[in-house]
Design an enzyme around this catalytic site. Structure first.
Site, mmCIF file in Angstrom:
data_model
loop_
_atom_site.group_PDB
_atom_site.id
_atom_site.type_symbol
_atom_site.label_atom_id
_atom_site.label_comp_id
_atom_site.label_asym_id
_atom_site.label_seq_id
_atom_site.Cartn_x
_atom_site.Cartn_y
_atom_site.Cartn_z
ATOM 1 N N GLY A 206 0.818 -1.216 0.000
ATOM 2 C CA GLY A 206 0.000 0.000 0.000
ATOM 3 C C GLY A 206 0.838 1.246 0.000
ATOM 4 O O GLY A 206 2.051 1.201 -0.220
ATOM 5 N N ASN A 207 0.206 2.368 0.223
ATOM 6 C CA ASN A 207 0.940 3.633 0.326
ATOM 7 C C ASN A 207 0.256 4.527 1.349
ATOM 8 O O ASN A 207 -0.789 4.182 1.878
ATOM 9 C CB ASN A 207 1.053 4.305 -1.043
ATOM 10 C CG ASN A 207 -0.304 4.632 -1.616
ATOM 11 O OD1 ASN A 207 -1.013 5.497 -1.117
ATOM 12 N ND2 ASN A 207 -0.693 3.893 -2.656
#
Ligand code: C5P
Length: 409
Positions: A206-207
């Site tokens: 993810g980020n």
């Protein structure tokens, strides 16, 4: 004619607030007064009732409960004058136990705050932090003037002249009126948040994107009269709940889901704004069961990545692209470098504009102010917006509206 609520809190400068009310009335607006109990020691009920020909809202108990919601609902603009250090703290913290803070909390109208207090209180880190928090939330906080203070000392902290406060407040109202219909009849799709690419049933790549900037743009577009669809990748529910209720939300997880939802939603849209942080790569195949650590073996598993489709480029270059396509790019580097990256990105992705977000030490992350440049595909700067995410959003939405209007002609 607009409805203005003047909120009066308990400082000696309250004696200037009736002139703010008068100026608003003279400009043709309908004015209600909400006052804290403490403020009535400075300016009493009979003054307010004489000026406005209506009861002043003070009590929040009993019947007053409905009244505060009513005031908050009818307000096109709220002016808090004077705002004491105490009331700034209460507004910043979201208190709602006096009629002024409660009306502010319950309303989505723009709020102009005119602080007045002793210099030491104004300059205190706690007050400055509260002012910053309010500004970040889109409140218009007027800087106090310097001069003689109520205490007999001199310094910064004086309430500016009431005519000046009214002029600033009416300017805020005019800007809002101008923006309020700028996107009427338009459909705007905004992607926001960050994608998560599944590794196995419990893990993902993810980020850190929170989705705040995208939601601010969606809200600003809705306020400007657009019909707005948000494609939300992994945005906290509490943040999504801040969107105006008319905004339609489609939740997605991965880049592939975002691609599918975005293509479906832009088909009849006037504009696409891709603020989402879309993962460039995803695990080639997500494991169907949780990947176990093999205790007998020191080796770690290898996760093979494959490229994700570039949603912006795909839509930007398609025949069915909406008339306006805006991408986002977060870049680090010198001014010259980031301008070159941005222009290249706009051209490569078929976007009309790229919002170039300079990221670095103090801009672009979390809640701190943003510095966004709007670049067209030829690398020309079409706008620059510095400030809170709401201020940046309002600037961008204004630009989008004039771009779409010019296409029509
Ligand atoms: O190439 P870069 O990731 O910097 O480009 C950012 C812009 O492209 C953003 O508007 C983002 O939403 C979009 N994007 C996309 N699909 C990807 C990667 C980025 O639409 N796979």
């Amino acid at each position: 004619m607009a409805t203005i609520v003047v909120g009066v809190t308990g400082g000696v400068a309250a004696f200037k607030a009736p002139i703010v009310v008068r100026e608003c009335q003279r400009a043709g607006h309908d004015v209600y007064v909400a006052a804290t109990r403490a403020s009535l020691d400075f300016v009493g009920r009979s003054t307010w009732e004489g000026i406005t020909s209506r009861p002043v809202a003070v009590d929040i108990a009993g019947e007053g409960r409905a009244e505060h919601v009513e005031l908050a609902r009818v307000a096109d603009l709220i002016i808090v004058v004077p705002a004491t250090a105490n009331s700034l703290a209460r507004l910043a913290a979201g208190f709602a136990d006096d009629m002024v803070s409660l009306t502010v909390l319950a309303s989505d109208a723009p709020v102009v705050v005119a602080p007045a207090m002793h210099s030491n209180m104004w300059l205190a880190p706690a007050t400055q932090a509260n002012v910053q928090a309010l500004r970040d939330r889109g409140f218009h906080v007027i800087e106090p003037a310097s001069g003689a203070l109520g205490s007999g000392d001199r310094g910064v902290g004086r309430l500016p002249e009431p005519e000046e406060i009214a002029r600033v407040a009416l300017g805020v109202l005019a800007a809002r009126d101008q923006a309020s219909n700028a996107l009427a009849g338009r459909t705007v799709v905004v992607t926001a948040g960050g994608t998560r690419e599944p590794v196995d049933p419990v893990r993902f790549l993810g980020n850190k994107s929170s989705g705040r900037q995208g939601l601010a743009i969606a809200s600003a577009a809705a306020r400007a009269g657009a019909s707005v669809r948000v494609i939300a990748a992994n945005i906290e529910s509490a943040l999504l709940a801040t969107l105006p209720t008319a905004v339609q939300v489609t939740r997605v997880g991965s880049a592939l889901q975002m691609r599918e939802a975005t293509i479906a939603q832009v088909a009849d849209a006037d504009a696409l704004v891709m603020t989402a942080a879309v993962a460039d790569f995803r695990p080639e195949a997500a494991s169907e069961s949780k990947i176990k650590k093999d205790l007998s073996n020191e080796e770690a598993p290898t996760i093979r990545l494959v490229r994700n489709p570039d949603i912006l480029a795909e839509i930007g270059h398609s025949d069915q692209r909406p008339p306006l396509v805006v991408g986002f790019a977060a870049e680090t580097g010198t001014d010259e470098e980031i301008l070159a990256y941005g222009a290249d990105k706009a051209a490569r992705k078929g976007a009309d504009f790229i919002c170039l977000n300079r990221v670095g030490e103090s801009v672009g992350f979390g809640d701190v102010p943003n510095d966004i440049r709007l670049l067209d595909a030829r690398g020309n700067t079409a706008g620059r917006y510095v400030g809170s995410k709401d201020e940046v959003a309002a600037g961008l939405v204004g630009h989008m509206a004039s771009f779409l209007d010019n296409l029509k002609r």
